[in-house]
Scaffold this motif. Structure first.
Motif, PDB file in Angstrom:
ATOM      1  N   ASP A  46       6.152  12.234 -10.287  1.00  0.00           N
ATOM      2  CA  ASP A  46       5.735  13.010 -11.462  1.00  0.00           C
ATOM      3  C   ASP A  46       6.564  12.549 -12.653  1.00  0.00           C
ATOM      4  O   ASP A  46       7.773  12.756 -12.684  1.00  0.00           O
TER       5      ASP A  46
ATOM      6  N   GLU B  17       0.830  -1.215   0.000  1.00  0.00           N
ATOM      7  CA  GLU B  17       0.000   0.000   0.000  1.00  0.00           C
ATOM      8  C   GLU B  17       0.862   1.262   0.000  1.00  0.00           C
ATOM      9  O   GLU B  17       0.596   2.205  -0.742  1.00  0.00           O
ATOM     10  N   ASN B  18       1.881   1.283   0.839  1.00  0.00           N
ATOM     11  CA  ASN B  18       2.748   2.465   0.920  1.00  0.00           C
ATOM     12  C   ASN B  18       3.570   2.638  -0.356  1.00  0.00           C
ATOM     13  O   ASN B  18       3.815   3.770  -0.781  1.00  0.00           O
TER      14      ASN B  18
ATOM     15  N   TYR C  15       2.575   1.734  -3.399  1.00  0.00           N
ATOM     16  CA  TYR C  15       1.656   2.278  -4.402  1.00  0.00           C
ATOM     17  C   TYR C  15       1.418   3.766  -4.175  1.00  0.00           C
ATOM     18  O   TYR C  15       1.377   4.544  -5.133  1.00  0.00           O
ATOM     19  N   GLN C  16       1.271   4.178  -2.913  1.00  0.00           N
ATOM     20  CA  GLN C  16       1.085   5.604  -2.616  1.00  0.00           C
ATOM     21  C   GLN C  16       2.319   6.405  -3.039  1.00  0.00           C
ATOM     22  O   GLN C  16       2.203   7.505  -3.571  1.00  0.00           O
TER      23      GLN C  16
ATOM     24  N   VAL D 151       4.545   5.598  -5.414  1.00  0.00           N
ATOM     25  CA  VAL D 151       4.629   5.615  -6.877  1.00  0.00           C
ATOM     26  C   VAL D 151       3.617   6.601  -7.452  1.00  0.00           C
ATOM     27  O   VAL D 151       3.914   7.315  -8.420  1.00  0.00           O
ATOM     28  N   ASP D 152       2.422   6.691  -6.858  1.00  0.00           N
ATOM     29  CA  ASP D 152       1.402   7.633  -7.334  1.00  0.00           C
ATOM     30  C   ASP D 152       1.863   9.085  -7.230  1.00  0.00           C
ATOM     31  O   ASP D 152       1.397   9.939  -7.974  1.00  0.00           O
ATOM     32  N   LYS D 153       2.784   9.383  -6.338  1.00  0.00           N
ATOM     33  CA  LYS D 153       3.261  10.747  -6.125  1.00  0.00           C
ATOM     34  C   LYS D 153       4.414  11.126  -7.076  1.00  0.00           C
ATOM     35  O   LYS D 153       4.798  12.278  -7.123  1.00  0.00           O
TER      36      LYS D 153
END
Length: 175
Positions: free
Chosen positions: A169, A159-160, A162-163, A165-167
């Motif tokens: 740019d 979960e962490n 994925y969070q 990687v989502d950040k």
């Protein structure tokens, strides 16, 4: 990494606390008490001190769980305790304490029978053990590694990640 380690600490502290409610280490039930005295009392919950003593801490790259109570290790891992003279004295004290409130009941004219609780009988049996003999404490694990712990850790890490990687740019436009 620090956030992930802290999340692991928080989630596992909660799970380890739930082991006391489950009376088990996740799905592995604790061995029941033997004998009549305290057989119906929840295991490892008499005072709640052990449950409240569990702490978690993080370092740069790890999470540590511990208890500062001397008896936490023997309960978590099981083992043998050697009877000492001091222990025998304590058991006699507890026996006398347990029998102090009990009176006598008349059995027949001129005779009396002392009423003794299962608690008093337990302490008397313990006090009569020989110095050097062993008391076996079964393993009643409440903290440690298990497939359930590994699954919780894996879920938090994923979960962490994925969070994180989502950040990122991935802007590829020329500046």
């Amino acid at each position: 990494i620090a956030k992930t380690l802290n999340d692991i600490k928080i989630d596992l502290l909660d799970e380890f606390d739930r082991n006391f409610e489950r009376k088990a280490f996740f799905a592995t039930a604790w061995q029941r008490r033997k004998g009549a005295y305290r057989a119906d009392k929840p295991l490892l919950l008499d005072s709640g001190n052990l449950r409240r003593s569990i702490r978690g801490s993080t370092t740069k790259n790890s999470v540590l769980f511990s208890s500062n109570l001397a008896y936490s290790y023997i309960h978590n891992n099981g083992g043998d305790i050697t009877v000492t003279k001091k222990m025998k004295g304590y058991f006699w004290y507890k026996y006398k304490e347990a029998t102090a409130g009990f009176g006598f009941e008349k059995k027949e004219e001129g005779s009396a029978k002392k009423v003794i609780s299962s608690e008093a009988n337990f302490y008397k049996a313990m006090a009569l053990l020989k110095v050097g003999s062993k008391i076996k404490i079964p393993k009643r694990q409440f903290i440690g590694m298990s497939p359930e712990v590994e699954s919780i850790v894996r879920k938090i890490v994923e979960e962490n990640l994925y969070q994180f990687v989502d950040k990122i740019d991935f802007n590829t436009k020329a500046k």
